[in-house]
Scaffold this active site. Structure first.
Site, PDB file in Angstrom:
ATOM      1  N   ASN A 211      -3.545   8.514   5.132  1.00  0.00           N
ATOM      2  CA  ASN A 211      -2.398   7.884   5.797  1.00  0.00           C
ATOM      3  C   ASN A 211      -2.450   7.927   7.322  1.00  0.00           C
ATOM      4  O   ASN A 211      -1.910   7.042   7.989  1.00  0.00           O
ATOM      5  CB  ASN A 211      -1.093   8.558   5.341  1.00  0.00           C
ATOM      6  CG  ASN A 211      -0.807   8.333   3.870  1.00  0.00           C
ATOM      7  OD1 ASN A 211      -1.183   7.297   3.306  1.00  0.00           O
ATOM      8  ND2 ASN A 211      -0.161   9.290   3.230  1.00  0.00           N
TER       9      ASN A 211
ATOM     10  N   ARG B   6       0.822  -1.217   0.000  1.00  0.00           N
ATOM     11  CA  ARG B   6       0.000   0.000   0.000  1.00  0.00           C
ATOM     12  C   ARG B   6       0.853   1.263   0.000  1.00  0.00           C
ATOM     13  O   ARG B   6       0.501   2.265  -0.627  1.00  0.00           O
ATOM     14  CB  ARG B   6      -0.924  -0.019   1.224  1.00  0.00           C
ATOM     15  CG  ARG B   6      -1.894   1.147   1.266  1.00  0.00           C
ATOM     16  CD  ARG B   6      -2.943   0.925   2.345  1.00  0.00           C
ATOM     17  NE  ARG B   6      -3.958   1.961   2.352  1.00  0.00           N
ATOM     18  CZ  ARG B   6      -4.206   2.749   3.395  1.00  0.00           C
ATOM     19  NH1 ARG B   6      -3.500   2.622   4.510  1.00  0.00           N
ATOM     20  NH2 ARG B   6      -5.153   3.653   3.320  1.00  0.00           N
TER      21      ARG B   6
ATOM     22  N   HIS C 107      -6.147  -5.618  -2.561  1.00  0.00           N
ATOM     23  CA  HIS C 107      -6.973  -5.849  -1.366  1.00  0.00           C
ATOM     24  C   HIS C 107      -7.221  -7.337  -1.104  1.00  0.00           C
ATOM     25  O   HIS C 107      -8.048  -7.674  -0.269  1.00  0.00           O
ATOM     26  CB  HIS C 107      -8.283  -5.069  -1.467  1.00  0.00           C
ATOM     27  CG  HIS C 107      -8.107  -3.590  -1.303  1.00  0.00           C
ATOM     28  ND1 HIS C 107      -9.147  -2.689  -1.371  1.00  0.00           N
ATOM     29  CD2 HIS C 107      -6.993  -2.843  -1.073  1.00  0.00           C
ATOM     30  CE1 HIS C 107      -8.679  -1.462  -1.196  1.00  0.00           C
ATOM     31  NE2 HIS C 107      -7.384  -1.521  -1.021  1.00  0.00           N
ATOM     32  N   THR C 108      -6.518  -8.187  -1.777  1.00  0.00           N
ATOM     33  CA  THR C 108      -6.526  -9.611  -1.429  1.00  0.00           C
ATOM     34  C   THR C 108      -5.675  -9.865  -0.180  1.00  0.00           C
ATOM     35  O   THR C 108      -5.694 -10.957   0.376  1.00  0.00           O
ATOM     36  CB  THR C 108      -5.998 -10.479  -2.600  1.00  0.00           C
ATOM     37  OG1 THR C 108      -6.019 -11.845  -2.215  1.00  0.00           O
ATOM     38  CG2 THR C 108      -4.579 -10.116  -2.982  1.00  0.00           C
TER      39      THR C 108
ATOM     40  N   HIS D 130       0.529   4.607  -2.283  1.00  0.00           N
ATOM     41  CA  HIS D 130       0.336   5.956  -1.733  1.00  0.00           C
ATOM     42  C   HIS D 130       1.492   6.892  -2.076  1.00  0.00           C
ATOM     43  O   HIS D 130       1.333   8.104  -2.089  1.00  0.00           O
ATOM     44  CB  HIS D 130       0.120   5.886  -0.221  1.00  0.00           C
ATOM     45  CG  HIS D 130      -1.255   5.423   0.140  1.00  0.00           C
ATOM     46  ND1 HIS D 130      -1.852   5.711   1.348  1.00  0.00           N
ATOM     47  CD2 HIS D 130      -2.172   4.702  -0.550  1.00  0.00           C
ATOM     48  CE1 HIS D 130      -3.071   5.169   1.380  1.00  0.00           C
ATOM     49  NE2 HIS D 130      -3.274   4.551   0.250  1.00  0.00           N
TER      50      HIS D 130
ATOM     51  N   ASP E  69      -4.269 -14.132  -3.672  1.00  0.00           N
ATOM     52  CA  ASP E  69      -5.068 -14.970  -4.572  1.00  0.00           C
ATOM     53  C   ASP E  69      -6.187 -14.121  -5.184  1.00  0.00           C
ATOM     54  O   ASP E  69      -6.133 -12.886  -5.100  1.00  0.00           O
ATOM     55  CB  ASP E  69      -5.634 -16.172  -3.790  1.00  0.00           C
ATOM     56  CG  ASP E  69      -6.421 -15.733  -2.560  1.00  0.00           C
ATOM     57  OD1 ASP E  69      -6.935 -14.583  -2.528  1.00  0.00           O
ATOM     58  OD2 ASP E  69      -6.528 -16.528  -1.613  1.00  0.00           O
TER      59      ASP E  69
ATOM     60  N   VAL F 108       0.895  10.373  -5.307  1.00  0.00           N
ATOM     61  CA  VAL F 108       1.067  11.756  -4.853  1.00  0.00           C
ATOM     62  C   VAL F 108       2.332  12.327  -5.488  1.00  0.00           C
ATOM     63  O   VAL F 108       3.439  12.113  -5.004  1.00  0.00           O
ATOM     64  CB  VAL F 108       1.135  11.809  -3.307  1.00  0.00           C
ATOM     65  CG1 VAL F 108       1.238  13.250  -2.838  1.00  0.00           C
ATOM     66  CG2 VAL F 108      -0.093  11.124  -2.708  1.00  0.00           C
TER      67      VAL F 108
END
Ligand code: HEM
Ligand SMILES: *[C@@H]1O[C@H](CO)[C@@H](O)[C@H](O)[C@H]1NC(C)=O
Ligand SMILES: *[C@@H]1O[C@H](CO)[C@@H](O)[C@H](O)[C@H]1NC(C)=O
Ligand SMILES: *[C@@H]1O[C@H](CO)[C@@H](O)[C@H](O)[C@H]1NC(C)=O
Ligand SMILES: *[C@@H]1O[C@H](CO)[C@@H](O)[C@H](O)[C@H]1NC(C)=O
Ligand SMILES: *[C@@H]1O[C@H](CO)[C@@H](O)[C@H](O)[C@H]1NC(C)=O
Length: 319
Positions: free
Chosen positions: A95, A63, A194-195, A67, A247, A71
């Protein structure tokens, strides 16, 4: 169209494409080959040790690269600390109380400084760390393009506005990614990050209380841990079954209205992203291929190269 003008057009197109590619060809996969041959193995060892200590941190590092890149480009700006006279991005809305993994970056940077002082940028550490984390979790691998330099500035305002919030609808997600040169397909594939990892109650409260496109029993079980008020920092897995395995269950959950964030479920809500969610739920290999492509493209966002920026010695502050 006459054949000659057709070929002329083709020639121009080829030239334009080649020129566009060159914008990113300043980055290369063998950038540290002679200046820091151990760079990749030092980062990998740091990532393996960090994930052994705390599994989730691999997700946090993936992540952080996102992020950073969204930016003002992949320039390590997210790593700069706030001081009395410097406002960084760590306290920007997306954040604050949320971005993590900074100590792992510090540890890796310290090891790199021992092996090859002032050579490997913090922005590149984030790009390699993201790839290595995905690989440790069982996801795809790709060759990380390198040679980014570090910023001497940060922008909390840009962090507030450029990173999409979890309340985003599909059109807001599409415009946010499109502003970075990323397509709908790139967006849906990259959201597959997001797995792995977790989100705080404050990030999914709206979805579990206010939305109707959510499985009822799934919403109810989350409501038991995430009340209407308070407990903002209680965590839930973004992929309910396998939060430390890379996955395609994230997409399968979306098909069953079991996305954790409002923004997740927006990807499968009767609109233009549905076919991609179905495609990635049906084929993990297609997902892996598109995810890797998306990561390379995201990693190419506005890098500082040449004499722009610097190689920070300490990722938390400018030299
Ligand atoms: C599509 C737009 C996106 C939105 C709206 C979004 C939003 C969020 C939110 C709200 C969280 C939880 C933060 C918290 O509650 O503390 C989160 C976590 C996370 N996001 Fe995203 N995200 C998006 C795209 C991405 C992308 C492109 C990646 C990487 C490729 C990514 C990787 C992650 C990871 C791995 C976590 C878990 C981090 C951890 O456990 O520390 N996200 N995201
Ligand atoms: C191990 O993980 C914990 C969080 O679970 C963290 O506080 C600690 O700093 C980590 N230790 C090392 C050596 O990375
Ligand atoms: C960040 O979070 C802390 C702790 O919740 C809070 O005190 C602070 O005001 C927040 N910072 C910003 C800039 O919102
Ligand atoms: C970013 O958002 C936070 C929280 O709303 C706010 O305190 C801060 O002033 C914003 N920063 C900038 C520079 O826009
Ligand atoms: C999506 O969200 C944006 C920004 O919040 C808003 O302006 C727009 O009206 C929304 N679009 C739809 C289709 O709901
Ligand atoms: C849920 O909806 C109510 C009523 O519209 C609103 O007041 C509240 O702020 C919403 N909650 C969240 C977390 O979005």
């Amino acid at each position: 169209m006459a054949a000659t003008s057709y070929y002329f057009l083709l020639l121009i197109l080829t030239f334009v494409t080649a020129t566009l590619d060159q914008a990113n060809s300043q980055l290369s996969t063998n950038y540290y080959k002679s200046t820091c041959p151990k760079a990749l193995s030092i980062v990998r060892a740091g990532i393996i040790a960090a994930i052994k200590n705390e599994t989730r941190v691999g997700a946090s590092l993936l992540r952080l690269h996102f992020h950073d890149c969204f930016v003002n480009g992949c320039d390590g700006s997210v790593l700069l600390d706030d001081t009395a006279n410097f406002i960084g991005e760590k306290t920007a809305v997306p954040n604050n109380n949320s971005a993590r993994g900074f100590n792992v970056v510090d540890q890796i940077k310290a090891n790199l400084e021992k092996a090859c002082p002032r050579v490997v940028s913090c922005a590149d550490i984030l790009a390699i760390a993201a790839r290595d984390s995905v690989v440790v979790f069982g996801g795809p691998s790709w060759k990380v393009r390198l040679g980014r330099r570090d910023s001497t500035t940060a922008s909390r305002a840009a962090a507030n506005t450029s990173i999409p919030p979890p309340t985003s609808n599909l059109s807001a997600l599409i415009s946010s990614f499109s502003a970075q040169g990323l397509s709908l397909k790139n967006m849906v594939a990259l959201a597959g990050g997001h797995t792995v990892g977790k989100a705080r109650c404050t990030s999914f409260r709206g979805h579990i209380y206010n939305d109707s496109n959510i499985d009822t029993s799934f919403a109810r079980s989350l409501q038991q841990r995430c009340p209407r008020r308070g407990n903002d920092n209680v965590l839930a897995n973004l992929d309910r079954q396998t939060p430390t395995c890379f996955d395609n269950l994230y997409y399968k959950n979306l098909l069953n209205k079991k996305g954790l964030l409002h923004s997740d479920q927006e990807l499968f809500n009767g609109n233009s992203a549905d076919f991609l969610v179905k495609r990635y739920a049906a084929s993990i290999s297609v997902f892996f291929k598109d995810f890797a492509r998306g990561m390379i493209k995201m990693g190419n966002i506005k890098p500082l190269t040449g004499s722009a920026g610097q190689i920070r010695i300490n990722c938390r502050k400018i030299n």
